[in-house]
Design a protein around this motif. Sequence first.
Motif, short mmCIF file in Angstrom:
data_model
loop_
_atom_site.label_atom_id
_atom_site.label_comp_id
_atom_site.label_asym_id
_atom_site.label_seq_id
_atom_site.Cartn_x
_atom_site.Cartn_y
_atom_site.Cartn_z
N SER A 166 0.97 -1.26 0.01
CA SER A 166 -0.06 0.11 0.11
C SER A 166 0.95 1.34 0.02
O SER A 166 0.53 2.37 -0.63
CB SER A 166 -1.09 0.10 1.03
OG SER A 166 -0.22 0.17 2.54
N ASN A 170 0.46 4.07 -2.96
CA ASN A 170 0.11 5.21 -2.80
C ASN A 170 1.10 6.26 -2.89
O ASN A 170 0.78 7.50 -3.50
CB ASN A 170 -0.50 5.44 -1.37
CG ASN A 170 -1.51 4.52 -1.06
OD1 ASN A 170 -2.48 4.23 -2.06
ND2 ASN A 170 -1.91 4.05 0.08
N LYS A 174 0.85 4.77 -7.80
CA LYS A 174 -0.46 5.73 -8.45
C LYS A 174 -0.12 7.04 -8.96
O LYS A 174 -0.44 7.36 -10.09
CB LYS A 174 -1.40 5.78 -7.22
CG LYS A 174 -2.73 4.69 -7.20
CD LYS A 174 -3.88 5.08 -6.39
CE LYS A 174 -4.91 4.15 -6.40
NZ LYS A 174 -5.23 3.75 -4.98
#
Length: 336
Positions: A166, A170, A174
């Motif tokens: 994650s 993040n 992304k």
Amino acid sequence: TIEQQRQQWKIPGVSAAVILPDGTTWLGVSGKSSDSEAMDSTKLFGLASVSKTYIAALVLQLEAEGLLSVDDPIGKWVPDLGRIDRNIPIRLLLNHTSGLYRYQQKPEFLTVVSAQPERLWKPREILQGFQGEPECQPGQCFGESAMDYVLLGIVVEKATGSTVSSQLTNRFFKPLGLVHTFLYPEQLYPIEKMAHMWWDVSGTGEPVDVIESAGELPLASLWSGLWTSGAIHATAEDLARFTKALFEGRVIQPDALKEMLTPGPELSPNAHYGHSVIIEKVDGKIVYWHTGGAGYSSVYLYVPEDGISIAVLGNMMGDLKPTALALYDPYVEHHK
């Protein structure tokens, strides 16, 4: 060029990307993914040691945000280290001078991951299950131990209170639009996008496709057993885009990048190891690069003076750095 290099190394399939200073992108492939499918630019490969460049960048960004210090002893973040010296500072894990046992090169590791190909290893199981005699006192030798970066993965989880995947998604994937990059099998992606890995299982020089007969999670045991030391999967284009953005200062803070590129152990008279990036002088120019090999082979190469980024991925073990340099040559010739 990549066709000649591929044949020289007898690698079944190769995928490459070159990104010019203005962002113009060239993609090239050669050979096959499997016997029934040609290689194409949308295929993902396991990056092996090249994954560590992403993890080092993440750790240094966390330091820039005050969440940890590279001078912290590992014991501050990871309890129950077994025979690992709890006083080893994070910095020595980043530049592979911890002296820790290189479990990923040992026959017993390959035996275990081959016997249970779809087993999902937890970081703690890797830490406890694959320890061995240190190769030297901390700071006294250079050796690419996967354990260094598994420990850094655990540190990231502790410092952020979340998963490594994650954090990568993040902070890096992304924002940079890297939709074909995953920490596998912590993150899953469509299996048909995975380049088929070829391996000389019998030792006869005749490689076989080891993905063809795999189950739902191909080689999950190998990749989860390497975790943050090697399990990022990406396309050549995504890798070239990430390294270009990273070394151009668009991913982590300036101080973090400076720390990453500070020359550490000398690998050869012209090459030094930073934090999972090799800083080398080639024909009078500084080049940032790293290779990886765990069934697949990978290399990235970035030339700051020219702003050119190159990535080459293969679906068998081999040295792809000459291929990357060969892809750089036409650019040099053109700008003479």
